[in-house]
Design a protein around this motif. Structure first.
Motif, PDB file in Angstrom:
ATOM      1  N   LEU A  59     -34.246   7.101  -9.219  1.00  0.00           N
ATOM      2  CA  LEU A  59     -33.902   6.349  -8.121  1.00  0.00           C
ATOM      3  C   LEU A  59     -33.347   4.905  -8.375  1.00  0.00           C
ATOM      4  CD1 LEU A  59     -36.576   6.818  -5.204  1.00  0.00           C
ATOM      5  CD2 LEU A  59     -34.191   7.962  -5.463  1.00  0.00           C
ATOM      6  N   ILE A  60     -33.979   4.441  -9.622  1.00  0.00           N
ATOM      7  CA  ILE A  60     -33.841   3.093  -9.954  1.00  0.00           C
ATOM      8  C   ILE A  60     -32.278   3.072 -10.723  1.00  0.00           C
ATOM      9  CG2 ILE A  60     -34.321   1.333 -11.684  1.00  0.00           C
ATOM     10  CD1 ILE A  60     -37.301   2.128 -11.082  1.00  0.00           C
ATOM     11  N   ALA A  61     -32.007   4.326 -11.506  1.00  0.00           N
ATOM     12  CA  ALA A  61     -30.741   4.270 -12.158  1.00  0.00           C
ATOM     13  C   ALA A  61     -29.639   4.617 -11.019  1.00  0.00           C
ATOM     14  CB  ALA A  61     -31.070   5.681 -13.087  1.00  0.00           C
ATOM     15  N   GLU A  62     -30.109   5.266 -10.006  1.00  0.00           N
ATOM     16  CA  GLU A  62     -28.714   5.408  -8.973  1.00  0.00           C
ATOM     17  C   GLU A  62     -28.566   4.311  -8.498  1.00  0.00           C
ATOM     18  OE1 GLU A  62     -28.160   8.549  -5.228  1.00  0.00           O
ATOM     19  OE2 GLU A  62     -29.992   8.745  -6.583  1.00  0.00           O
ATOM     20  N   GLU A  63     -29.368   3.370  -8.106  1.00  0.00           N
ATOM     21  CA  GLU A  63     -29.272   2.006  -7.421  1.00  0.00           C
ATOM     22  C   GLU A  63     -28.340   1.083  -8.481  1.00  0.00           C
ATOM     23  OE1 GLU A  63     -32.873   0.338  -6.707  1.00  0.00           O
ATOM     24  OE2 GLU A  63     -33.280   1.562  -4.902  1.00  0.00           O
ATOM     25  N   ASN A  64     -28.636   1.295  -9.820  1.00  0.00           N
ATOM     26  CA  ASN A  64     -27.759   0.491 -10.749  1.00  0.00           C
ATOM     27  C   ASN A  64     -26.638   1.300 -11.423  1.00  0.00           C
ATOM     28  OD1 ASN A  64     -30.196  -1.508 -10.847  1.00  0.00           O
ATOM     29  ND2 ASN A  64     -30.960  -0.270 -12.269  1.00  0.00           N
ATOM     30  N   LYS A 109     -26.167   3.968 -12.605  1.00  0.00           N
ATOM     31  CA  LYS A 109     -26.202   4.635 -13.884  1.00  0.00           C
ATOM     32  C   LYS A 109     -26.353   6.248 -13.695  1.00  0.00           C
ATOM     33  CE  LYS A 109     -27.989   0.717 -16.404  1.00  0.00           C
ATOM     34  NZ  LYS A 109     -28.939   0.035 -17.054  1.00  0.00           N
ATOM     35  N   HIS A 110     -25.336   6.935 -13.103  1.00  0.00           N
ATOM     36  CA  HIS A 110     -25.583   8.208 -12.755  1.00  0.00           C
ATOM     37  C   HIS A 110     -25.778   9.076 -13.796  1.00  0.00           C
ATOM     38  CE1 HIS A 110     -23.730   6.967  -8.924  1.00  0.00           C
ATOM     39  NE2 HIS A 110     -22.644   6.342  -9.982  1.00  0.00           N
ATOM     40  N   GLY A 111     -25.600   8.952 -15.032  1.00  0.00           N
ATOM     41  CA  GLY A 111     -25.909   9.944 -16.070  1.00  0.00           C
ATOM     42  C   GLY A 111     -27.301   9.655 -16.448  1.00  0.00           C
ATOM     43  N   GLN A 112     -27.999   8.680 -16.157  1.00  0.00           N
ATOM     44  CA  GLN A 112     -29.421   8.433 -16.406  1.00  0.00           C
ATOM     45  C   GLN A 112     -30.124   8.941 -15.153  1.00  0.00           C
ATOM     46  OE1 GLN A 112     -30.695   4.457 -17.062  1.00  0.00           O
ATOM     47  NE2 GLN A 112     -29.405   4.123 -18.953  1.00  0.00           N
ATOM     48  N   SER A 113     -29.490   9.040 -14.091  1.00  0.00           N
ATOM     49  CA  SER A 113     -30.145   9.438 -12.801  1.00  0.00           C
ATOM     50  C   SER A 113     -30.274  11.090 -12.936  1.00  0.00           C
ATOM     51  CB  SER A 113     -29.465   9.025 -11.554  1.00  0.00           C
ATOM     52  OG  SER A 113     -28.409   9.455 -11.567  1.00  0.00           O
ATOM     53  N   VAL A 114     -29.287  11.423 -13.485  1.00  0.00           N
ATOM     54  CA  VAL A 114     -29.528  13.111 -13.441  1.00  0.00           C
ATOM     55  C   VAL A 114     -30.329  13.436 -14.304  1.00  0.00           C
ATOM     56  CG1 VAL A 114     -28.090  14.960 -14.325  1.00  0.00           C
ATOM     57  CG2 VAL A 114     -26.794  13.535 -13.010  1.00  0.00           C
ATOM     58  N   CYS A 115     -30.545  12.578 -15.828  1.00  0.00           N
ATOM     59  CA  CYS A 115     -31.256  13.036 -16.792  1.00  0.00           C
ATOM     60  C   CYS A 115     -32.850  12.937 -16.126  1.00  0.00           C
ATOM     61  CB  CYS A 115     -31.193  12.028 -17.904  1.00  0.00           C
ATOM     62  SG  CYS A 115     -32.466  12.295 -19.302  1.00  0.00           S
ATOM     63  N   TYR A 116     -33.150  11.925 -15.467  1.00  0.00           N
ATOM     64  CA  TYR A 116     -34.365  11.609 -15.085  1.00  0.00           C
ATOM     65  C   TYR A 116     -34.621  12.832 -13.926  1.00  0.00           C
ATOM     66  CZ  TYR A 116     -35.202   7.096 -16.974  1.00  0.00           C
ATOM     67  OH  TYR A 116     -35.354   6.059 -17.846  1.00  0.00           O
ATOM     68  N   TYR A 117     -33.962  12.893 -13.100  1.00  0.00           N
ATOM     69  CA  TYR A 117     -34.059  14.080 -11.848  1.00  0.00           C
ATOM     70  C   TYR A 117     -34.377  15.226 -12.494  1.00  0.00           C
ATOM     71  CZ  TYR A 117     -32.621  10.668  -8.324  1.00  0.00           C
ATOM     72  OH  TYR A 117     -32.415   9.620  -7.565  1.00  0.00           O
ATOM     73  N   GLU A 118     -33.663  15.559 -13.348  1.00  0.00           N
ATOM     74  CA  GLU A 118     -33.705  17.109 -14.235  1.00  0.00           C
ATOM     75  C   GLU A 118     -35.489  17.046 -14.903  1.00  0.00           C
ATOM     76  OE1 GLU A 118     -31.566  19.877 -17.698  1.00  0.00           O
ATOM     77  OE2 GLU A 118     -30.971  17.633 -17.248  1.00  0.00           O
ATOM     78  N   ALA A 119     -35.691  15.782 -15.581  1.00  0.00           N
ATOM     79  CA  ALA A 119     -37.128  15.747 -16.074  1.00  0.00           C
ATOM     80  C   ALA A 119     -37.906  15.929 -15.131  1.00  0.00           C
ATOM     81  CB  ALA A 119     -37.077  14.419 -16.903  1.00  0.00           C
ATOM     82  N   ALA A 120     -37.912  15.385 -13.889  1.00  0.00           N
ATOM     83  CA  ALA A 120     -38.924  15.578 -12.898  1.00  0.00           C
ATOM     84  C   ALA A 120     -38.868  16.949 -12.456  1.00  0.00           C
ATOM     85  CB  ALA A 120     -38.437  14.553 -11.719  1.00  0.00           C
ATOM     86  N   VAL A 121     -37.910  17.712 -12.494  1.00  0.00           N
ATOM     87  CA  VAL A 121     -37.640  19.125 -11.763  1.00  0.00           C
ATOM     88  C   VAL A 121     -38.443  19.832 -12.871  1.00  0.00           C
ATOM     89  CG1 VAL A 121     -36.343  21.135 -11.327  1.00  0.00           C
ATOM     90  CG2 VAL A 121     -35.681  18.906 -10.554  1.00  0.00           C
ATOM     91  N   GLU A 122     -38.280  19.531 -14.156  1.00  0.00           N
ATOM     92  CA  GLU A 122     -39.026  20.246 -15.000  1.00  0.00           C
ATOM     93  C   GLU A 122     -40.329  20.123 -15.030  1.00  0.00           C
ATOM     94  OE1 GLU A 122     -37.873  22.933 -17.146  1.00  0.00           O
ATOM     95  OE2 GLU A 122     -35.788  22.537 -15.943  1.00  0.00           O
ATOM     96  N   ARG A 123     -40.994  18.845 -14.972  1.00  0.00           N
ATOM     97  CA  ARG A 123     -42.335  18.604 -14.851  1.00  0.00           C
ATOM     98  C   ARG A 123     -42.924  19.307 -13.601  1.00  0.00           C
ATOM     99  NH1 ARG A 123     -45.563  16.655 -19.087  1.00  0.00           N
ATOM    100  NH2 ARG A 123     -44.533  15.186 -20.154  1.00  0.00           N
ATOM    101  N   ASP A 150     -20.955  15.306 -12.106  1.00  0.00           N
ATOM    102  CA  ASP A 150     -19.906  16.393 -12.593  1.00  0.00           C
ATOM    103  C   ASP A 150     -18.577  16.339 -11.997  1.00  0.00           C
ATOM    104  OD1 ASP A 150     -21.760  17.250 -14.151  1.00  0.00           O
ATOM    105  OD2 ASP A 150     -22.433  19.002 -12.972  1.00  0.00           O
ATOM    106  N   SER A 151     -18.395  15.847 -10.717  1.00  0.00           N
ATOM    107  CA  SER A 151     -17.243  15.780 -10.102  1.00  0.00           C
ATOM    108  C   SER A 151     -16.479  14.536  -9.783  1.00  0.00           C
ATOM    109  CB  SER A 151     -17.057  16.574  -8.520  1.00  0.00           C
ATOM    110  OG  SER A 151     -18.474  15.971  -7.855  1.00  0.00           O
ATOM    111  N   VAL A 152     -17.413  13.509  -9.995  1.00  0.00           N
ATOM    112  CA  VAL A 152     -16.795  12.053  -9.599  1.00  0.00           C
ATOM    113  C   VAL A 152     -16.981  11.165 -10.833  1.00  0.00           C
ATOM    114  CG1 VAL A 152     -16.941  10.052  -7.996  1.00  0.00           C
ATOM    115  CG2 VAL A 152     -17.290  12.468  -7.059  1.00  0.00           C
ATOM    116  N   TYR A 153     -18.144  11.014 -11.378  1.00  0.00           N
ATOM    117  CA  TYR A 153     -18.508  10.069 -12.167  1.00  0.00           C
ATOM    118  C   TYR A 153     -18.125  10.293 -13.610  1.00  0.00           C
ATOM    119  CZ  TYR A 153     -20.621   8.013  -7.909  1.00  0.00           C
ATOM    120  OH  TYR A 153     -20.819   7.469  -6.780  1.00  0.00           O
ATOM    121  N   PHE A 154     -18.766  11.594 -14.043  1.00  0.00           N
ATOM    122  CA  PHE A 154     -18.141  12.170 -15.425  1.00  0.00           C
ATOM    123  C   PHE A 154     -19.017  11.238 -16.416  1.00  0.00           C
ATOM    124  CE2 PHE A 154     -14.456  13.170 -12.830  1.00  0.00           C
ATOM    125  CZ  PHE A 154     -14.562  14.527 -12.959  1.00  0.00           C
TER     126      PHE A 154
END
Length: 352
Positions: free
Chosen positions: A161-166, A168-182, A224-228
């Protein structure tokens, strides 16, 4: 009785009794905290306070008392302290989420909860603890592992959420993915115990999974479709530090607000007993001195009387009888009741 082995233990030591009372107080406070519904702000606050007090009890037993029994083993008590502090922080995190605090705040609190559960798990795995908790060991290990992964997932979610507010869309994807895996890892561990016990946190897990999975899908699609933006690895991102916001809350067992009114207040204090005993001893000492002095004087008097040789004085009736002349005079005086007045008149005439 030992809390885990159910063995009776007896010690001729008052500190053992104190340690047992403190341990039971900790168990009582933890039960009170667990019984709170935490559906209101007051209930959340009460739960946090109870867990902090329970942690303080176990800390005091660990730091100030001897390991009398196996359930008072320092490593086991440390494990319980970390669990209780983690639960106190859980209450704080719930309150923070209800108050809609910033994700940065929630991330630090969630990370601290994970660290507490990680430390608790490390202490649980130390040699000898398995034999103490016996049947509960596997269940505790699964619960701690689940909680550890679950709050890591919440930490990464808040970081996303912090990365998304800033932006930083690549970081937000990384954090969300790590959260799902956890979360997947957490549920995989939870399934190792019976289903009736996993149902305790199944609803919360499914809700959290839906929220995080939804955020992950949206963030990945947008990137994947907007920020790349390039999705970094989790290890390349800055580590999140936990924040301790709820420490153990020690209390003074002599404080009337804590322990209530003294149940022995009507009993005579020990100091009064000691003073009364000292008074009785002094009184007896003085009495002994007076009796001894009296006996000495009696002996002196007896010796003096012997020196007078009064036993040689004739004390027969003839010796004690009054002279006849004196008896006749007394009879004459008795026969004349007005003799006193006559004597006074005669004396007055003599001086005229």
């Amino acid at each position: 009785e030992d809390a885990f082995q159910k063995e009776d233990n007896t010690y001729n030591d008052i500190r053992f009794e104190e340690a047992c009372i403190l341990y039971n107080l900790g168990a009582m406070y933890s039960r009170l905290g667990a019984n709170e519904s935490r559906r209101t702000h007051d209930s959340i606050k009460n739960a946090c306070t109870y867990f902090r007090c329970a942690a303080a009890c176990y800390e005091k037993v660990r730091d100030q008392y001897t390991t009398y029994t196996s359930d008072l083993t320092p490593d086991l008590l440390t494990c319980q302290v970390h669990i209780l502090l983690a639960q106190a922080h859980e209450a704080v995190l719930e309150k923070s989420l209800l108050d809609q605090r910033a994700p940065s705040v929630n991330a630090h609190v969630a990370m601290q909860i994970s660290e507490y559960y990680q430390m608790a798990l490390l202490n649980l795995m130390k040699p000898g603890i398995n034999s103490i908790v016996s049947k509960r060991f596997r269940e505790w290990r699964v619960y701690l592992t689940y909680k550890l992964s679950y709050y890591f997932a919440l930490t990464y979610y808040c970081c996303g959420l912090i990365a998304e507010e800033n932006k930083k869309h690549g970081q937000s994807v990384c954090y969300y993915e790590a959260a799902v895996e956890r979360l997947k890892e957490a549920w995989k561990n939870a399934e190792k115990i019976s289903s009736d016990k996993t149902n305790i946190f199944k609803d919360a897990h499914m809700f959290t999974n839906d929220v995080i999975m939804g955020k992950y899908k949206v963030a990945k699609r947008d990137n994947d479709s907007v920020y790349f933006e390039k999705v970094p690895t989790l290890s390349s991102l800055p580590a999140i530090q936990g924040a301790i916001v709820a420490k153990s809350q020690p209390f003074d067992c002599h404080d009337a607000e804590v322990c209530g009114q003294d149940i022995f207040q009507k009993l005579v204090p020990l100091d009064a007993h000691l003073a009364a005993s000292e008074y009785s001893e002094e009184k007896a000492k003085l009495l002994r001195e007076i009796i001894e002095l009296t006996e000495n004087k009696n002996r002196e008097l007896e010796t003096f009387m012997l020196c007078l040789q009064l036993n040689r004085v004739p004390l027969n009736n003839e010796y004690l009888r009054l002279p006849r002349e004196l008896l006749d005079c007394c009879a004459a005086v008795t026969a004349r009741p007005n003799m006193t007045k006559e004597l006074v008149s005669a004396m007055q005439r003599m001086f005229i």
